[in-house]
Design an enzyme around this catalytic site. Sequence first.
Site, short mmCIF file in Angstrom:
data_model
loop_
_atom_site.label_atom_id
_atom_site.label_comp_id
_atom_site.label_asym_id
_atom_site.label_seq_id
_atom_site.Cartn_x
_atom_site.Cartn_y
_atom_site.Cartn_z
N ASP A 279 0.81 -1.21 0.00
CA ASP A 279 0.00 0.00 0.00
C ASP A 279 0.85 1.27 0.00
O ASP A 279 2.02 1.25 0.40
CB ASP A 279 -0.89 0.04 1.25
CG ASP A 279 -2.06 -0.92 1.18
OD1 ASP A 279 -2.10 -1.74 0.24
OD2 ASP A 279 -2.93 -0.84 2.06
N HIS A 329 -5.88 2.84 -4.43
CA HIS A 329 -5.87 3.13 -2.99
C HIS A 329 -6.30 4.57 -2.73
O HIS A 329 -5.93 5.15 -1.71
CB HIS A 329 -4.47 2.87 -2.43
CG HIS A 329 -4.43 2.62 -0.95
ND1 HIS A 329 -5.42 1.95 -0.27
CD2 HIS A 329 -3.49 2.95 -0.01
CE1 HIS A 329 -5.11 1.86 1.01
NE2 HIS A 329 -3.95 2.47 1.20
N HIS A 333 -5.71 9.17 0.20
CA HIS A 333 -5.66 8.32 1.39
C HIS A 333 -6.48 8.88 2.54
O HIS A 333 -6.11 8.77 3.71
CB HIS A 333 -4.21 8.10 1.83
CG HIS A 333 -3.99 6.84 2.61
ND1 HIS A 333 -4.32 6.71 3.94
CD2 HIS A 333 -3.49 5.64 2.24
CE1 HIS A 333 -4.00 5.51 4.36
NE2 HIS A 333 -3.51 4.82 3.34
N HIS A 423 3.69 -2.36 3.10
CA HIS A 423 3.79 -1.02 2.53
C HIS A 423 5.15 -0.86 1.84
O HIS A 423 6.18 -1.12 2.45
CB HIS A 423 3.64 0.04 3.62
CG HIS A 423 2.32 0.01 4.33
ND1 HIS A 423 2.04 -0.89 5.33
CD2 HIS A 423 1.19 0.76 4.15
CE1 HIS A 423 0.80 -0.71 5.75
NE2 HIS A 423 0.26 0.30 5.06
#
Length: 468
Positions: A279, A329, A333, A423
Amino acid sequence: MALGVTVAGCAPADGGPRAARQIALDPTLPHVVEPASVTGLETVTRSATDKRHRLFTTYPVVPGAEALTERLARAVDDLADPYERDITSGRAELGGLVPELNVQWSLTAASGNVVGVRLVNWKSQGADVGETRRTYWYDGTTGKAVGSDALVNGERDLERLAELVRARIEAKADPKRVTAFPETFSSMAFNDDGELVVEFSDHSVAPDAPGRVAVALSAREFEPLLSDLGRRARAASLAPRPRLTLGADVPTATRDVRTRVPSARVNCSVAKCVALTFDDGPGPDTPRLLDALDRADARATFFVVGANAAAHPQVVRRMAAEGHEIGDHTRCHRDLTRLAPIQVHAEVQQTQDTVRRITGRAPVLLRPPYGASNGVVTDVARSLGLVQVLWNADTLDWRDQDPAAVADRAVGGARPGGVILMHDTYGTSVDAVPRIVARLKGEGYTLVTVSDLLAARHARPGDRFTGL
């Protein structure tokens, strides 16, 4: 002169037709430079989440502007560190919602020896809810990073600027709050027409009114007030072909990207499959991660933040070329469950458009930030043909500096058909990947993309998939 009051929103991080349309509709939005046009630009991303808080911050690193990097890092830390201390100490007021801090950036100018960076900070912590906005400028002639007040000649002209704004600010704002202090004028830039945009943080000049308050002043009004830096900043903002001349030694990539021949899809109803997912990127460590995956002949799924993807299009193209899957994504965010339906749609759609523009293909997967979803998010995902992807194993890599510990959590949480969360914005995670892949293969796993896992599950748009 124009005045705008708009709802809160994330700072756009790329230019192009959409940004141009925004400026045309609202002249109080600053000019936006496409970050990919700045050679060697990198991004620094910090994220964290648990049951008590949600954090996502990002800022750019412009080669040759070290003082600007230091100023931006300090500004972001000054926002994030107290927020996390309050969470850790238990002083944060929850108010029924998990506190959230989100910091985004955009380039307002990047040409000649001038760079402008606008930071937009969204915070929701108890009664403390709203956006703050600051624009910092880098002057290549002095090597210094300064606040927006440096665009004006001095105290006398700053007072004159305050008078101009007070005379034109709309009724819902309080002119008495427009004081001639640098802190008041912390965010100034120029729009596409070269007008001076003066914007204020939420509640600073309109304590009881939600949304952004800003004015756009004509050149006739503000030009006599500009400092030398201010004049060069305006010229940089209006440059038809912006090009930085900071004299930075920017390394050029020499690695050839290997385009993988599509392999036959693994039948995960028979094979022992697991999906590694990453991510928040791309980031500075993502190319190194791609190298590691390439050496191991392993595929992964990258849920990219649209703003970071726009800043690193070459990395996104490499992901696609090397056989990895790219998921959505969102643009900035934000916790989607706190946004209005139109904002949720924009957050998702903008990243769809960014990835399609870079790779020629839009994502088919959505990972809502923090895994936070509700009926609105589900409806938007369904309308865009996206399956929501969560996870069954969290490596907690954002809070650990030990690659071995991250690897242990990844392998320990692996299950056939599972989805592992990591991540690519943390070097520790990238360092852990070679041992994760080797150990998983040693246990008989095949590393696949999320779509490989979904192939036998007949998932429909809007469905939530957690793995297993």
